[in-house]
Enzyme design. Structure first.
Site, PDB file in Angstrom:
ATOM      1  N   ARG A 119       3.900  -4.861  17.188  1.00  0.00           N
ATOM      2  CA  ARG A 119       4.813  -4.392  16.092  1.00  0.00           C
ATOM      3  C   ARG A 119       5.445  -5.767  15.650  1.00  0.00           C
ATOM      4  O   ARG A 119       6.329  -6.418  16.101  1.00  0.00           O
ATOM      5  CB  ARG A 119       5.905  -3.395  16.738  1.00  0.00           C
ATOM      6  N   LYS A 123       2.608   4.340   1.616  1.00  0.00           N
ATOM      7  CA  LYS A 123       2.819   4.999   2.777  1.00  0.00           C
ATOM      8  C   LYS A 123       2.589   6.453   2.784  1.00  0.00           C
ATOM      9  O   LYS A 123       3.600   7.004   2.363  1.00  0.00           O
ATOM     10  CB  LYS A 123       4.080   4.465   3.353  1.00  0.00           C
ATOM     11  N   ARG A 169      -3.165   8.567  17.050  1.00  0.00           N
ATOM     12  CA  ARG A 169      -2.234   7.406  17.180  1.00  0.00           C
ATOM     13  C   ARG A 169      -1.908   7.218  18.589  1.00  0.00           C
ATOM     14  O   ARG A 169      -2.063   5.894  19.064  1.00  0.00           O
ATOM     15  CB  ARG A 169      -1.002   7.623  16.348  1.00  0.00           C
ATOM     16  N   PHE A 227      -7.161   2.673   5.147  1.00  0.00           N
ATOM     17  CA  PHE A 227      -6.618   1.780   4.967  1.00  0.00           C
ATOM     18  C   PHE A 227      -7.156   0.260   5.988  1.00  0.00           C
ATOM     19  O   PHE A 227      -6.328  -0.752   5.479  1.00  0.00           O
ATOM     20  CB  PHE A 227      -4.860   1.775   5.325  1.00  0.00           C
ATOM     21  N   ARG A 261      -2.056   9.383  11.209  1.00  0.00           N
ATOM     22  CA  ARG A 261      -2.901   8.241  11.426  1.00  0.00           C
ATOM     23  C   ARG A 261      -4.227   8.433  12.431  1.00  0.00           C
ATOM     24  O   ARG A 261      -3.859   9.120  13.339  1.00  0.00           O
ATOM     25  CB  ARG A 261      -2.121   7.096  11.905  1.00  0.00           C
ATOM     26  N   LYS A 307       7.364  -1.644   6.801  1.00  0.00           N
ATOM     27  CA  LYS A 307       7.262  -0.327   6.236  1.00  0.00           C
ATOM     28  C   LYS A 307       8.796  -0.106   5.473  1.00  0.00           C
ATOM     29  O   LYS A 307       9.572  -0.401   5.890  1.00  0.00           O
ATOM     30  CB  LYS A 307       7.206   0.725   6.998  1.00  0.00           C
ATOM     31  N   GLU A 321      -5.055   7.410   6.718  1.00  0.00           N
ATOM     32  CA  GLU A 321      -4.091   8.390   7.082  1.00  0.00           C
ATOM     33  C   GLU A 321      -4.455   9.678   6.474  1.00  0.00           C
ATOM     34  O   GLU A 321      -4.643   9.565   5.333  1.00  0.00           O
ATOM     35  CB  GLU A 321      -2.731   7.803   6.186  1.00  0.00           C
ATOM     36  N   GLU A 325       0.765  -1.052  -0.013  1.00  0.00           N
ATOM     37  CA  GLU A 325      -0.015  -0.084   0.092  1.00  0.00           C
ATOM     38  C   GLU A 325       0.960   1.402  -0.124  1.00  0.00           C
ATOM     39  O   GLU A 325       2.031   1.066   0.499  1.00  0.00           O
ATOM     40  CB  GLU A 325      -0.832  -0.045   1.362  1.00  0.00           C
TER      41      GLU A 325
END
Ligand code: AMP
Length: 585
Positions: free
Chosen positions: A419, A253, A273, A342, A258, A425, A302, A251
C-alpha cells in the site's frame, strides 16, 4: 519425525508473552527444530490453515463437533462441555481442563507426531458426502486418545484456526529469515516471494531446502494469485497530484469487486481480492475473458453489476447476490456485470509487474482490443497535469456512477501486496466528510429498544492492528441500517457469537453480545475524534485517549469480499486523523 510434544512446549512458552521480539525468538527455535520437509506444514497450521488460501481447502470442523468429541472421550455430557466453553471462551482450554481430570484408561499410546496431525487434518479436509461427519469424528477421536491434555488443547486450536498467539505474518517471516539465514533483513526477499506466490508454506519450504537464492527465484505463475497492490488515500485532488510529481494517470474507481483473471488457451480462473478462487460465482466473466485472443495472461479488473436495461453501474451490494444464492444462471440474467480491466501483470509467459504503469497500460490496450466480448473493456483513464484537469475527471467519474477515482503514478511498477502512494484513491465523499470510507469489523453488539427489540440497536466495530494481530474498538454504529439488512446481519452474526470478548479484541466497553471478528462492513463518518473510551490508536495522539468516529453511518455495504485482516488498519486511522488535523509527521 517431530514429536508434537516438542512443539507444544514451545507454544506453551509463547503463550506467556506478548512481546513481538520474544515471539519471534520462540518461532526461530521452533523452525530450527523442525525437519525441513515439515516446515511448510507448521507454517500453515500457525496461520490457521492447511493449504494456501487460494486452494480453498478447509477442514470444515465446527465447534459443535469438537464439543461432541470432548464429551465422547471424557465422561462429560455435551451440554456440560458447552457450559464450560461459555465460562472459558476457548475450546482448546476446555478440552485440556476436562481431560486433565479424566483418569487415563488407555494403556497403549501411539506417539503423536506433527506428521500424524497434519496427515489427519489433510484427510479430514478431503472427506465429503454422506456420513462424513462420523468419519471426521472418528479420526479426531483417535488423535485425541493418543494425546496428552496439553496436546489436545493445541490440536483443537490448530483445527479451529484459533491459535491466538498474536503471530502476524510479518513475525513469521522475520523468524524464518533469522532461523535459516541468520539475518532479519532477508525478510524482504521472503516478503517479495510471498507477494507473488501467496503461499508462505511454499516459500518456507524452498528456503529450508534450497536456500535464499531459490526463494528469490520464485516467480509469478499462472493460476497462482498475486497479492494485490493497494492504494493510499489523500484528502484533496491537489494532494494527490503533488504526491504523483505533478503528472498522473487517473482512472475511474468503480464500485464493484476486484478480480484477478488468469487465462491460458484452455483455462480461465478468477481470484478475489482476498485470493479466493471465485470462478464459480462469475461464469460470465470467465466466458468474456476466454474471448481475449492473447496467450497466457494475468489481468486485474473491477467487476461491476449493471442495470439490465440502461447498463448503468449499480452499487457494490448488488454483486453480493452472487455470493448468496445458488442458481447462478438466474443471477447472471438478473444481475449482469461489466468487467473493467485496469492492469496487466503477466503476458506471453512473462512477468510484467516491473514495467512502468504507462507501458502496462499500452500492453493492456493491445490485449483488450483482442477481445470481442463487449462486457469486457478497458477502464476509463486520462493523463492529467493540473488540479483542474483532475477535478474535471473526478466530476466525470461521479457522473458516471463511480465512487471516485484512482490516481496512479505513471512510472511506478506494480508492487504486489504493497500500500503506497503509487496508487491513490479519491472518493466522492472527500469534499464534505472524511477522505474515505472505512472498512470495519463487527466485534460486539448491544440489544435495541423500540422497533429494534430482539435485534441489535448498535454494533461495536474495530480496526485492525496488523503488528499485534488484534482488533481494537473504534466506534458504535446504529444508523444507516434498514430493517432488511439488520435482519440479515442478525442472522449472520449469530454464527459468530461467543460468550466473552474475543481474545484478540481490545475493548473497554461492555456489550450484550460478542463476536469472533469476521463480518466486515463499510462505514462513513464526518470526522475522527479523540476518545478515552475506545482502544484504536490509544496513546498515539494523546496520552489516555484513543480514536473514534463522529456520526458513523453504515453505507449498506456488507463486505463479504473482505477478510478481517483486510480492513482499515489502526495505523491508517491514526494517519487519517493527522491528515484531518493537518498535523505533519
Ligand atoms: P479500497 O478498497 O477502498 O481500498 O480501494 C481500492 C479498491 O478499489 C481496489 O481494491 C479495487 O477493488 C477498486 N478499484 C476500482 N477501480 C479501480 C482502478 N481503476 N484501479 C485499481 N483499483 C480499483
Amino acid at each position: 519425525m517431530l514429536d508434537f510434544s516438542t512443539i507444544v512446549n514451545i507454544l506453551e512458552q509463547m503463550e506467556q508473552t506478548t512481546s513481538r521480539i520474544e515471539l519471534t525468538n520462540y518461532l526461530v527455535t521452533l523452525f530450527k527444530n523442525t525437519p525441513s520437509e515439515l516446515i511448510d506444514k507448521i507454517i500453515y497450521l500457525i496461520q490457521g490453515k492447511i493449504r494456501p488460501d487460494y486452494e480453498g481447502i478447509e477442514m470444515g470442523i465446527a465447534e459443535k463437533m469438537i464439543i461432541k468429541i470432548i464429551s465422547q472421550i471424557s465422561d462429560i455430557s455435551s451440554s456440560k462441555a458447552y457450559q464450560k466453553y461459555h465460562e472459558i471462551g476457548d475450546l482448546g482450554s476446555v478440552a485440556e481442563t476436562i481431560l486433565k481430570n479424566k483418569i487415563q484408561t488407555t494403556l497403549f499410546h501411539e506417539k503423536v507426531t506433527m506428521e500424524r496431525i497434519y496427515l489427519t487434518f489433510d484427510k479430514i479436509s478431503k472427506i465429503t458426502g454422506k456420513g462424513s461427519q462420523e468419519i471426521k469424528l472418528k479420526l479426531f477421536a483417535s488423535l485425541f486418545n493418543d494425546s496428552s491434555p496439553e496436546e489436545c488443547k493445541y490440536i483443537i486450536r490448530f483445527a479451529l484456526g484459533t491459535l491466538r498467539l498474536g503471530i502476524a505474518e510479518s513475525t513469521i517471516m522475520d523468524a524464518l529469515a533469522l532461523a535459516f539465514t541468520s539475518d532479519k533483513k532477508n525478510r524482504k526477499i521472503l516478503e517479495s516471494a510471498y507477494n507473488v506466490s501467496s503461499d508462505l508454506g511454499r516459500v518456507s519450504k524452498i528456503l529450508a531446502n534450497q536456500g535464499l537464492k531459490a526463494v528469490s527465484a520464485i516467480k509469478i505463475e499462472l493460476f497462482i494469485p498475486i497479492r494485490p497492490m493497494l492504494a493510499e488515500r489523500v484528502r484533496t485532488a491537489k494532494d494527490a497530484l503533488e504526491k504523483s510529481a505533478g503528472k498522473a494517470a487517473v482512472e475511474f474507481k468503480i464500485d464493484g469487486e476486484r478480480v484477478q483473471i488468469h487465462k491460458t488457451d484452455k483455462k480461465v480462473q478468477i481470484f478475489s481480492r482476498s485470493l479466493e478462487n471465485v470462478t464459480h460465482y462469475y461464469p460470465d466473466v470467465a466466458e468474456a475473458s476466454r474471448t481475449i485472443n492473447f496467450k497466457n495472461i494475468i489481468i486485474e479488473a473491477e467487476v461491476v453489476a449493471i442495470n439490465k436495461n440502461t447498463e448503468e453501474f449499480l452499487p457494490f451490494q448488488e454483486l453480493m447476490h452472487r455470493r448468496r444464492k445458488h442458481d447462478i444462471k438466474k443471477i447472471m440474467e438478473n444481475y449482469p456485470v461489466f468487467v473493467n480491466v485496469f492492469d496487466i501483470l503477466y503476458a506471453s509467459g512473462k512477468d510484467k509487474t516491473n514495467l512502468p504503469y504507462i507501458e502496462r497500460r499500452e500492453l493492456l490496450k493491445e490485449v483488450i482490443t483482442k477481445s470481442v466480448d463487449r462486457r469486457l473493456s478497458l477502464i476509463q483513464q486520462r493523463i492529467v497535469g493540473t488540479v483542474k484537469e483532475l477535478e474535471k475527471f473526478i466530476a466525470k467519474a461521479i457522473e458516471n456512477g463511480c465512487e471516485g477515482v484512482m490516481v496512479k503514478q505513471i512510472n511506478s511498477a506494480y508492487r504486489a501486496g504493497a500500500r503506497e502512494f503509487a496508487w491513490i484513491k479519491i472518493k466522492r465523499e472527500y469534499r464534505s466528510e472524511l477522505a474515505d470510507t472505512l472498512d470495519l469489523v463487527i466485534i460486539g453488539g448491544s440489544y435495541g429498544r423500540g422497533r429494534r427489540v430482539g435485534k441489535y440497536g448498535a454494533l461495536l466495530l474495530a480496526v485492525y492492528d496488523k503488528k499485534e494481530n488484534v482488533f481494537k474498538s473504534v466506534c458504535k454504529v446504529g444508523s444507516g441500517f434498514t430493517d432488511e439488512v439488520l435482519e440479515e446481519l442478525f442472522k449472520e452474526l449469530g454464527k459468530y457469537m461467543i460468550p466473552k470478548k474475543h481474545p484478540r479484541v481490545y475493548s473497554k466497553l461492555d456489550m450484550d453480545s460478542w463476536f469472533v471478528p469476521t463480518i466486515v462492513i463499510e462505514i462513513i463518518a464526518s470526522e475522527i475524534t479523540l476518545s478515552p473510551e475506545y482502544d484504536a490508536g490509544m496513546n498515539s495522539i494523546r496520552e489516555g485517549f484513543g480514536l473514534s468516529l463522529r456520526f458513523p453511518k453504515f453505507t449498506k455495504k456488507i463486505r463479504l469480499d473482505k477478510n478481517p485482516q483486510d480492513i482499515t488498519e489502526e495505523t491508517e486511522l491514526v494517519e487519517m486523523y493527522r491528515k484531518q488535523r493537518n498535523i505533519k509527521l
